[in-house]
Design a protein around this motif. Sequence first.
Motif, PDB file in Angstrom:
ATOM      1  N   VAL A  23     119.834  88.661  66.952  1.00 59.19           N
ATOM      2  CA  VAL A  23     118.684  89.604  67.403  1.00 59.19           C
ATOM      3  C   VAL A  23     117.929  90.157  65.483  1.00 59.19           C
ATOM      4  O   VAL A  23     117.260  90.392  65.642  1.00 59.19           O
ATOM      5  CB  VAL A  23     119.505  91.134  67.775  1.00 59.19           C
ATOM      6  CG1 VAL A  23     118.759  92.781  67.569  1.00 59.19           C
ATOM      7  CG2 VAL A  23     120.593  90.542  69.129  1.00 59.19           C
ATOM      8  N   PHE A  24     119.363  90.012  65.040  1.00 64.03           N
ATOM      9  CA  PHE A  24     119.330  90.910  63.787  1.00 64.03           C
ATOM     10  C   PHE A  24     118.042  89.579  62.873  1.00 64.03           C
ATOM     11  O   PHE A  24     117.457  89.871  61.845  1.00 64.03           O
ATOM     12  CB  PHE A  24     120.403  90.807  62.893  1.00 64.03           C
ATOM     13  CG  PHE A  24     121.993  92.084  63.360  1.00 64.03           C
ATOM     14  CD1 PHE A  24     121.175  93.466  63.696  1.00 64.03           C
ATOM     15  CD2 PHE A  24     122.693  92.318  63.240  1.00 64.03           C
ATOM     16  CE1 PHE A  24     121.445  94.206  64.014  1.00 64.03           C
ATOM     17  CE2 PHE A  24     123.215  92.749  63.983  1.00 64.03           C
ATOM     18  CZ  PHE A  24     123.002  94.364  64.054  1.00 64.03           C
ATOM     19  N   GLU A  25     118.555  88.350  62.497  1.00 64.26           N
ATOM     20  CA  GLU A  25     117.500  87.066  62.558  1.00 64.26           C
ATOM     21  C   GLU A  25     116.436  87.357  62.493  1.00 64.26           C
ATOM     22  O   GLU A  25     115.352  87.614  62.349  1.00 64.26           O
ATOM     23  CB  GLU A  25     118.218  85.806  63.326  1.00 64.26           C
ATOM     24  CG  GLU A  25     119.834  85.468  62.314  1.00 64.26           C
ATOM     25  CD  GLU A  25     119.324  85.000  60.804  1.00 64.26           C
ATOM     26  OE1 GLU A  25     118.103  84.668  60.101  1.00 64.26           O
ATOM     27  OE2 GLU A  25     120.963  84.442  60.291  1.00 64.26           O
ATOM     28  N   SER A  26     116.496  88.447  64.079  1.00 63.83           N
ATOM     29  CA  SER A  26     114.959  88.094  64.657  1.00 63.83           C
ATOM     30  C   SER A  26     113.860  88.958  64.120  1.00 63.83           C
ATOM     31  O   SER A  26     113.162  89.829  63.368  1.00 63.83           O
ATOM     32  CB  SER A  26     114.876  88.238  65.836  1.00 63.83           C
ATOM     33  OG  SER A  26     115.179  89.250  66.833  1.00 63.83           O
ATOM     34  N   LEU A  27     114.791  90.739  63.789  1.00 70.09           N
ATOM     35  CA  LEU A  27     114.092  91.555  63.291  1.00 70.09           C
ATOM     36  C   LEU A  27     114.143  91.266  62.092  1.00 70.09           C
ATOM     37  O   LEU A  27     113.768  92.517  60.838  1.00 70.09           O
ATOM     38  CB  LEU A  27     115.064  91.956  64.029  1.00 70.09           C
ATOM     39  CG  LEU A  27     114.747  93.266  65.420  1.00 70.09           C
ATOM     40  CD1 LEU A  27     116.304  94.598  65.936  1.00 70.09           C
ATOM     41  CD2 LEU A  27     113.616  93.348  65.692  1.00 70.09           C
ATOM     42  N   LYS A  28     115.004  90.432  61.185  1.00 65.42           N
ATOM     43  CA  LYS A  28     115.230  89.857  59.502  1.00 65.42           C
ATOM     44  C   LYS A  28     116.001  91.616  59.194  1.00 65.42           C
ATOM     45  O   LYS A  28     115.587  91.788  57.714  1.00 65.42           O
ATOM     46  CB  LYS A  28     113.837  90.343  59.224  1.00 65.42           C
ATOM     47  CG  LYS A  28     112.545  89.287  59.346  1.00 65.42           C
ATOM     48  CD  LYS A  28     112.071  88.684  58.004  1.00 65.42           C
ATOM     49  CE  LYS A  28     110.455  87.902  58.812  1.00 65.42           C
ATOM     50  NZ  LYS A  28     111.768  86.263  58.998  1.00 65.42           N
ATOM     51  N   ARG A  44     116.502 102.078  59.200  1.00 67.61           N
ATOM     52  CA  ARG A  44     115.421 102.526  58.196  1.00 67.61           C
ATOM     53  C   ARG A  44     114.765 102.078  57.282  1.00 67.61           C
ATOM     54  O   ARG A  44     113.391 102.836  56.491  1.00 67.61           O
ATOM     55  CB  ARG A  44     116.065 103.951  57.522  1.00 67.61           C
ATOM     56  CG  ARG A  44     116.480 105.376  58.637  1.00 67.61           C
ATOM     57  CD  ARG A  44     116.066 107.138  57.769  1.00 67.61           C
ATOM     58  NE  ARG A  44     117.876 106.682  56.426  1.00 67.61           N
ATOM     59  CZ  ARG A  44     118.941 106.527  57.545  1.00 67.61           C
ATOM     60  NH1 ARG A  44     118.751 106.992  59.140  1.00 67.61           N
ATOM     61  NH2 ARG A  44     120.203 106.950  57.266  1.00 67.61           N
ATOM     62  N   LYS A  45     115.483 101.362  56.797  1.00 63.49           N
ATOM     63  CA  LYS A  45     114.650 100.277  55.251  1.00 63.49           C
ATOM     64  C   LYS A  45     113.974  99.162  55.582  1.00 63.49           C
ATOM     65  O   LYS A  45     113.137  98.978  54.603  1.00 63.49           O
ATOM     66  CB  LYS A  45     116.002  99.317  55.191  1.00 63.49           C
ATOM     67  CG  LYS A  45     116.094  99.582  53.660  1.00 63.49           C
ATOM     68  CD  LYS A  45     117.781  98.925  52.977  1.00 63.49           C
ATOM     69  CE  LYS A  45     117.315  97.208  52.343  1.00 63.49           C
ATOM     70  NZ  LYS A  45     118.683  96.753  51.472  1.00 63.49           N
ATOM     71  N   ARG A  46     114.020  98.510  57.372  1.00 63.63           N
ATOM     72  CA  ARG A  46     113.613  97.850  57.663  1.00 63.63           C
ATOM     73  C   ARG A  46     112.313  98.847  58.431  1.00 63.63           C
ATOM     74  O   ARG A  46     111.131  97.835  58.884  1.00 63.63           O
ATOM     75  CB  ARG A  46     113.585  97.040  58.357  1.00 63.63           C
ATOM     76  CG  ARG A  46     115.025  96.042  57.993  1.00 63.63           C
ATOM     77  CD  ARG A  46     113.784  94.831  57.197  1.00 63.63           C
ATOM     78  NE  ARG A  46     112.894  94.107  59.029  1.00 63.63           N
ATOM     79  CZ  ARG A  46     112.440  94.055  58.603  1.00 63.63           C
ATOM     80  NH1 ARG A  46     111.375  93.764  57.734  1.00 63.63           N
ATOM     81  NH2 ARG A  46     111.073  93.325  59.613  1.00 63.63           N
ATOM     82  N   GLY A  47     112.259  99.967  58.604  1.00 63.58           N
ATOM     83  CA  GLY A  47     110.728 100.789  58.753  1.00 63.58           C
ATOM     84  C   GLY A  47     111.011 100.234  60.919  1.00 63.58           C
ATOM     85  O   GLY A  47     109.872 100.759  61.013  1.00 63.58           O
TER      86      GLY A  47
END
Length: 238
Positions: A23-28, A44-47
């Motif tokens: 999941v985290f890989e796909s959302l960077k 927040r950092k990734r918006g």
Amino acid sequence: MLTLDAEQTVGDFVRQKPTRARVFESLKIDYCCGGKISLSQACRKRGIEVGAVLQAIHQSDELADADTLVNVDTMGLAQLADHIETTHHAYLRDELPRLDAMTEKVARVHGDKDDRLPTVRQAFLILKTELEPHMMKEEMILFPIIRQLEASAERLDFHCGSVANPIRQMEREHDQSGAALALLNEFTDGYTPPEWACNTYRAMLDSLEKLEADMHQHIHKENNVLFPKAIELEQERG
Ligand SMILES: [Fe+2]
Ligand SMILES: [Fe+2]
């Protein structure tokens, strides 16, 4: 249903269930070097909206087949160090020379048509030059210390002082590798081949993408599982 806490660190999310890494890989969302911040901060950092991420994690948990990925959180420390050496280090020992030849060839043959390729080659060489001595230090110095810590019931005096000292150095080197990997991702537009790319170019991008995913798992297992547990064990031994 398990309640998911967005104030928990990203690294802990993956420590509890390794399948969440996808999941985290796909959302960077960076779960290895940047894994020490809370999920809400990372979003927040990734918006991105934290609620949607929690939902995606929940879905992934439901789908997760517990047998497909090893659960490193239940392993002993020596067992985990062995696992890292026989999977991630062994993978890098095979893959780095292969990618060395591929990035050299693709940059030489297509560098004039695609000016990103010499930069990709440079970023890869930086990564390779960092990783080889890094793995050596883990295998020759840090992992043996961790195995000794686990095997002994008493306080041990190491040449390096506390185990936290080599760990701090390894984490700094992980940050450098993470930065080199992020550059590779950026210079290749997220590993997207141009339309005219030949099979070697495509295979190179595919291998670089796999390298990034494997490195994320590798650094996560060290930074978020093995290292904090080793520090905790040393403190317990007094
Ligand atoms: Fe390692
Ligand atoms: Fe490492």
